[in-house]
Design a protein around this motif. Structure first.
Motif, mmCIF file in Angstrom:
data_model
loop_
_atom_site.group_PDB
_atom_site.id
_atom_site.type_symbol
_atom_site.label_atom_id
_atom_site.label_comp_id
_atom_site.label_asym_id
_atom_site.label_seq_id
_atom_site.Cartn_x
_atom_site.Cartn_y
_atom_site.Cartn_z
ATOM 1 N N UNK A 1 -10.703 -7.593 9.115
ATOM 2 C CA UNK A 1 -10.573 -6.187 9.486
ATOM 3 C C UNK A 1 -9.501 -6.005 10.551
ATOM 4 N N UNK A 2 -9.428 -6.936 11.492
ATOM 5 C CA UNK A 2 -8.431 -6.827 12.554
ATOM 6 C C UNK A 2 -7.015 -6.941 11.997
ATOM 7 N N UNK A 3 -6.815 -7.871 11.069
ATOM 8 C CA UNK A 3 -5.495 -8.000 10.452
ATOM 9 C C UNK A 3 -5.144 -6.738 9.670
ATOM 10 N N UNK A 4 -6.131 -6.183 8.980
ATOM 11 C CA UNK A 4 -5.887 -4.958 8.213
ATOM 12 C C UNK A 4 -5.492 -3.806 9.133
ATOM 13 N N UNK A 5 -6.186 -3.643 10.255
ATOM 14 C CA UNK A 5 -5.883 -2.542 11.170
ATOM 15 C C UNK A 5 -4.496 -2.708 11.794
ATOM 16 N N UNK A 6 -4.128 -3.942 12.092
ATOM 17 C CA UNK A 6 -2.787 -4.167 12.647
ATOM 18 C C UNK A 6 -1.719 -3.751 11.643
ATOM 19 N N UNK A 7 -1.927 -4.097 10.366
ATOM 20 C CA UNK A 7 -0.970 -3.682 9.336
ATOM 21 C C UNK A 7 -1.003 -2.171 9.142
#
Length: 533
Positions: free
Chosen positions: A490-496
């Protein structure tokens, strides 16, 4: 004369086709002329031509919309239909050739040069072994069991020239020779010992295992009862379908009763793996017998039982052993190639899902919906499904793709994942976004995240040959939801998402807002637009 008759027939057929074409054109022109004549009674002359052109456009459009898809479908079906049915292989060699041809087609579909070259090299090696004609007998076992001594004893009993010198077995060595009464040549392969300590020992064991898997016949040499680790190795190789002979070496160190008892124990442990006749004893390098006052007596190697069994197996089963071994290697090679192809498909499918995530996010963020609903973005997701089907080599119509996209969207809504996604992502985004962008950004990013979940579900669907599995679509969607809500994912998705959605929204908002007025100065005249004196 036959050629002349064929030429005349073709000429007559051509003239007949030309005549039919002229008749057809004449009928069409006459019909158009009659239509214009009839319409001239009801319509003014200046309106006839536009109506005729409009009718022509409608006819052409109908032909393109209906005829073109039909023609493409027919061409695709014709291309997929084999020109001639594949004949079933009549023997193992034909089956191996067919397997290699399948592997060639699989190699062509690989995109990675490294994977393609590696698989091609292995394929060429298997093909060379298919053409060689030699029987490969690999001697396998622990370092202290006497493998090299056994090979030396066998070479003294066999007829033919040895192709390499004997030496310490730190690497695989092959000896090509001839066995009396056997038409084919024989490759006797000495391998490093297994179950040795240290990194070097593990490396040599891996080399020995690889060579054993490629053997036509395997001689497993032991010098006592099978340890659990040795039995596990023997069982793993036998499970592959390899033909084994278990050889109990150093029989000269035991009495007759002890040897019978030990052979019985070994045969009992190998029940279901080997026949009793394939477990036998020998003495490859007997110990010398001291003779007082004279030179010690060196007995000759006792390998006659092994030679007789080896010759019987090779004469009776040699051809089948070669063919079975090649087919096994082809199956392993095909499995490896399919694994590489599947990894490539997963990478391509994930890139496809990632691209359509942000396409859908852009559509929703530009035109915010009252609530995120995948049914409203079914067209985007349907196109994603069509592209993913192409990655997996499946032809899928747009109607079928749309049905799948709508079904998954309904499942997401039914399971409450739409509201859950908005709550989960809204909590994470509200603290980091200006109030003006919160609604549009959450809508777009939520649509992207739900598309990612749907895409992950479709990857599983295509990996399982268009099957959702025992749990059905709901189970597949729930698993994809749980995987994507993990903290790191989820964190990687939000950063993108901040780069793909929020930053473009911020730039577009700045362009749409009017310029902020400057600070007001005291004094009424200049505030009203009059210059200060």
């Amino acid at each position: 004369p036959s050629q002349t008759m064929k030429g005349r027939t073709r000429l007559l057929l051509g003239l007949a086709c030309a005549l039919l074409a002229l008749v057809f054109v004449g009928v069409v022109l006459q019909a158009v002329r009659t239509l214009l004549w009839d319409l001239s009674y009801f319509l003014p002359p200046w309106l006839l031509t536009p109506i005729l052109l409009l009718g022509l456009v409608l006819i052409v459009t109908a032909v393109v919309q209906v005829g073109l898809p039909w023609w493409r479908q027919r061409q695709t079906t014709a291309a997929r239909r084999p020109t001639q049915p594949l004949e079933a292989p009549t023997n193992r060699r034909d089956a191996a050739d067919q397997s290699l041809s399948n592997i060639d087609r699989l190699i062509e579909r690989l995109e990675s040069d490294i994977a393609r070259e590696s698989l091609q090299a292995e394929r060429d090696r298997v093909n060379e072994e298919l053409q060689r004609g030699d029987l490969v007998v690999v001697v396998f076992g622990t370092g202290s069991s006497g493998k090299t001594s056994l090979i030396r004893a066998l070479l003294q009993k066999m007829v033919g020239e040895v192709g390499a010198p004997m030496g310490l077995t730190k690497e695989t060595r092959s000896y090509r020779l001839r066995l009396k009464g056997l038409d084919r040549g024989l490759q006797l392969v000495d391998t490093p010992g297994i179950l040795e300590a240290g990194d070097d020992g593990l490396s040599r064991e891996d080399q020995a295992r690889r060579r054993a898997i490629r053997a036509d016949l395997l001689l497993v040499v032991v010098d006592g009862d099978l340890r659990a680790s040795e039995l596990a190795v023997v069982r793993s190789i036998a499970d592959l379908g390899k033909r084994l002979l278990l050889v109990l070496n150093k029989r000269d160190l035991r009495g007759v009763d002890e040897e019978k008892q030990l052979l019985q124990v070994l045969r009992s442990r190998c029940t279901g793996l080997l026949s009793q006749a394939d477990v036998l004893a020998c003495s490859a390098s007997p110990q010398s017998i001291p003779q007082p006052g004279r030179r010690p007596l060196q007995p000759k190697p006792d390998v006659n039982d092994l030679l007789q069994r080896l010759a019987a197996v090779l004469h009776a089963e040699g051809e089948e052993l070669i063919a079975d071994n090649i087919l096994l290697q082809c199956r392993n090679l095909d499995s490896r190639g399919r694994d590489l192809l599947n990894q490539q498909r997963i990478r391509d499918a994930k890139r496809c899902v990632d691209r359509y995530c942000w396409i859908g996010a852009g559509v929703v963020a530009a035109n915010p919906l009252p609530g995120v609903d995948l049914l409203s973005t079914a067209a985007v997701n349907a196109q994603m499904v069509v592209e993913m089907a192409g990655i997996y080599g499946i032809e899928m119509s747009k109607e079928r793709a749309k049905e799948l996209a709508v079904s998954v969207g309904r499942t997401l809504a039914t399971l409450g994942m739409v509201k859950g996604a908005m709550s989960l992502l809204g909590t994470a985004l509200t603290l980091n976004l200006p109030t003006l962008l919160v609604g549009r950004a959450i809508q777009g990013i939520t649509a992207a995240w739900l598309t990612r979940i749907a895409g992950s579900s479709f990857i599983r669907f295509f990996e399982q040959d268009q099957d959702w599995g025992d749990g059905g679509m709901q189970d597949a969607v729930q698993q994809a939801f749980q995987l994507n809500r993990r903290e790191t994912s989820l964190q990687r998705f939000l950063e993108t998402a901040m780069r793909q959605v929020v930053e473009p929204l911020q730039r577009s908002t700045k362009r749409q807002l009017p310029p902020r007025p400057g600070p007001r100065e005291e004094g009424g005249a200049e505030d009203r637009g009059h210059p200060r004196p």
